[in-house]
Design an enzyme around this catalytic site. Structure first.
Site, mmCIF file in Angstrom:
data_model
loop_
_atom_site.group_PDB
_atom_site.id
_atom_site.type_symbol
_atom_site.label_atom_id
_atom_site.label_comp_id
_atom_site.label_asym_id
_atom_site.label_seq_id
_atom_site.Cartn_x
_atom_site.Cartn_y
_atom_site.Cartn_z
ATOM 1 N N ASN A 1 2.489 -2.829 13.217
ATOM 2 C CA ASN A 1 2.981 -2.783 11.329
ATOM 3 C C ASN A 1 1.814 -1.657 10.727
ATOM 4 O O ASN A 1 0.459 -2.040 11.239
ATOM 5 C CB ASN A 1 2.872 -4.076 10.803
ATOM 6 C CG ASN A 1 3.413 -3.750 9.508
ATOM 7 O OD1 ASN A 1 3.391 -2.755 9.023
ATOM 8 N ND2 ASN A 1 3.276 -4.867 8.301
ATOM 9 N N LYS B 1 2.085 -0.652 8.213
ATOM 10 C CA LYS B 1 2.185 -0.485 6.790
ATOM 11 C C LYS B 1 1.651 0.516 6.264
ATOM 12 O O LYS B 1 2.425 1.900 6.399
ATOM 13 C CB LYS B 1 0.192 -1.329 6.427
ATOM 14 C CG LYS B 1 0.516 -2.444 6.862
ATOM 15 C CD LYS B 1 -0.464 -3.974 6.851
ATOM 16 C CE LYS B 1 -0.291 -4.624 7.711
ATOM 17 N NZ LYS B 1 -0.914 -5.912 6.873
ATOM 18 N N HIS C 1 7.588 -9.421 4.877
ATOM 19 C CA HIS C 1 5.746 -9.680 5.023
ATOM 20 C C HIS C 1 5.959 -10.131 3.740
ATOM 21 O O HIS C 1 5.809 -10.339 3.069
ATOM 22 C CB HIS C 1 5.193 -8.511 6.006
ATOM 23 C CG HIS C 1 4.099 -8.485 5.676
ATOM 24 N ND1 HIS C 1 3.427 -8.337 5.344
ATOM 25 C CD2 HIS C 1 3.682 -8.330 7.030
ATOM 26 C CE1 HIS C 1 2.004 -8.433 5.403
ATOM 27 N NE2 HIS C 1 2.388 -8.587 7.446
ATOM 28 N N GLU D 1 2.734 -10.007 1.789
ATOM 29 C CA GLU D 1 2.581 -8.239 1.625
ATOM 30 C C GLU D 1 3.229 -7.980 0.604
ATOM 31 O O GLU D 1 3.578 -8.393 -1.090
ATOM 32 C CB GLU D 1 1.233 -7.474 2.142
ATOM 33 C CG GLU D 1 1.025 -7.321 3.180
ATOM 34 C CD GLU D 1 -0.156 -6.920 3.825
ATOM 35 O OE1 GLU D 1 0.928 -5.357 4.226
ATOM 36 O OE2 GLU D 1 -0.903 -7.072 4.801
ATOM 37 N N GLU E 1 1.978 -15.233 10.404
ATOM 38 C CA GLU E 1 1.398 -15.087 10.413
ATOM 39 C C GLU E 1 0.591 -15.752 8.968
ATOM 40 O O GLU E 1 0.742 -15.550 7.786
ATOM 41 C CB GLU E 1 1.713 -13.647 9.231
ATOM 42 C CG GLU E 1 2.368 -12.716 10.575
ATOM 43 C CD GLU E 1 2.137 -11.143 10.458
ATOM 44 O OE1 GLU E 1 1.680 -10.595 10.387
ATOM 45 O OE2 GLU E 1 2.812 -11.051 8.865
ATOM 46 N N GLY F 1 -5.415 -9.073 7.771
ATOM 47 C CA GLY F 1 -6.667 -8.111 7.519
ATOM 48 C C GLY F 1 -8.032 -8.475 6.939
ATOM 49 O O GLY F 1 -8.891 -8.101 5.854
ATOM 50 N N SER G 1 -5.383 -10.886 12.270
ATOM 51 C CA SER G 1 -6.240 -10.104 12.285
ATOM 52 C C SER G 1 -6.646 -10.614 14.317
ATOM 53 O O SER G 1 -7.296 -10.411 14.922
ATOM 54 C CB SER G 1 -7.559 -10.969 12.265
ATOM 55 O OG SER G 1 -7.619 -10.257 10.812
HETATM 56 P P1 PGA Z 1 -3.521 -7.457 10.502
HETATM 57 O O1 PGA Z 1 -2.471 -7.269 9.636
HETATM 58 O O2 PGA Z 1 -3.556 -7.928 11.802
HETATM 59 O O3 PGA Z 1 -4.427 -6.285 10.013
HETATM 60 O O4 PGA Z 1 -4.546 -8.808 9.419
HETATM 61 C C1 PGA Z 1 -1.280 -7.877 10.353
HETATM 62 C C2 PGA Z 1 0.132 -8.221 9.821
HETATM 63 O O5 PGA Z 1 -0.127 -8.384 8.324
HETATM 64 O O6 PGA Z 1 0.996 -7.747 10.465
#
Ligand code: PGA
Length: 251
Positions: free
Chosen positions: A10, A12, A96, A98, A168, A174, A214
């Site tokens: 992803n 983003k 997601h 976010e 997640e 992140g 992560s």
């Molecule tokens: P990350 O993001 O690997 O940077 O923690 C994962 C995600 O949001 O899908």
């Protein structure tokens, strides 16, 4: 039970079109069409059409990061599931954390997005996961169960079987803080048990559940070795071909 092994990236809101093209060409070259797992890349909307033509279709599918909850019309700035499909993309990430946190996506909105994505034959990658406060209050299982049931309930077993799930934990996204393999496995097994109650043994056994948060080249092998973890949804570590292929190779 054989399940698809999947590594999804992803991006983003990262990469210009030129950077995306360079990544696609490099990844094609590195993989040479040879992977044991399914690879999915989710670039920004405006790269979908171009990158769908460049990524090697034999090993890499392209996903959008979201779609509109309306089919068409006067919704400035929105992108419909049908538009995504018309670019050559075949999947769409929905729910997601976010999107839920920054853009107010509720289960009712997600239900509609899921319906429209399935109508266009896009494979939804549906994300669920608890916040740190919810885990500290030991509410993670209840939260994930509600997220699952409120958006997915009402889908036929046939439609549910088309969905990829991604667990997640919000506190791991992140942050550099990964769920331990046993924390992740415990939740994945719980999610599968919820699906089993809703849709039965066969559908539960066939549903791919990805871990995200992560995940990187160092911790991927241990996470992906767990029986209920069928792959990863990778954010930060999907932005460089070297990091991303290291995770693919961890399978
Ligand atoms: P990350 O993001 O690997 O940077 O923690 C994962 C995600 O949001 O899908």
């Amino acid at each position: 039970m054989i399940r698809n092994k999947i590594v999804a990236g992803n991006w983003k809101m990262n990469k210009t079109l030129q950077e995306g093209i360079a990544f696609a060409e490099e990844l094609n070259q590195v993989l040479c069409g040879k992977t044991k797992c399914k690879i999915i890349i989710a670039p920004p909307f405006i790269h979908l059409s171009k990158l769908s033509k460049i990524f090697d279709k034999t090993s890499i599918s392209v996903a959008a990061q979201d779609c509109a909850d309306k089919a068409s019309g006067a919704y400035t700035g929105e992108v419909s599931a049908a538009m995504i499909k018309s670019t050559g993309a075949s999947c769409v990430i929905l729910g997601h954390s976010e999107r839920r946190a920054y853009y107010g996506e509720t289960s009712d909105i997600l239900k509609e997005k899921l319906r429209l994505a399935l109508l266009e034959n896009l494979t939804p990658i549906f994300c669920i996961g608890e916040t740190l406060a919810e885990r500290e209050a030991d509410e993670q299982f209840a939260v994930v169960e509600i997220q699952l049931k409120s958006a997915l309930l009402g889908l036929s077993a046939d439609d549910f079987a088309k969905i990829i799930l991604a667990y997640e934990p919000v506190w791991a996204i992140g942050t550099g803080k990964t769920a331990t393999p046993s924390q992740a496995e415990e939740m994945h097994a719980f999610i599968r048990s919820v699906i089993e109650k809703l849709y039965g043994n066969t559908v539960a056994g066939q549903t791919s559940i990805l871990y995200g948060g992560s995940c990187n080249a160092k911790n991927a092998a241990e996470l992906l070795a767990k029986p209920n973890i069928d792959g990863g949804l990778i954010g930060g570590a999907s932005l460089k071909v070297e990091d991303f292929t290291a995770i693919i190779n961890a399978f």
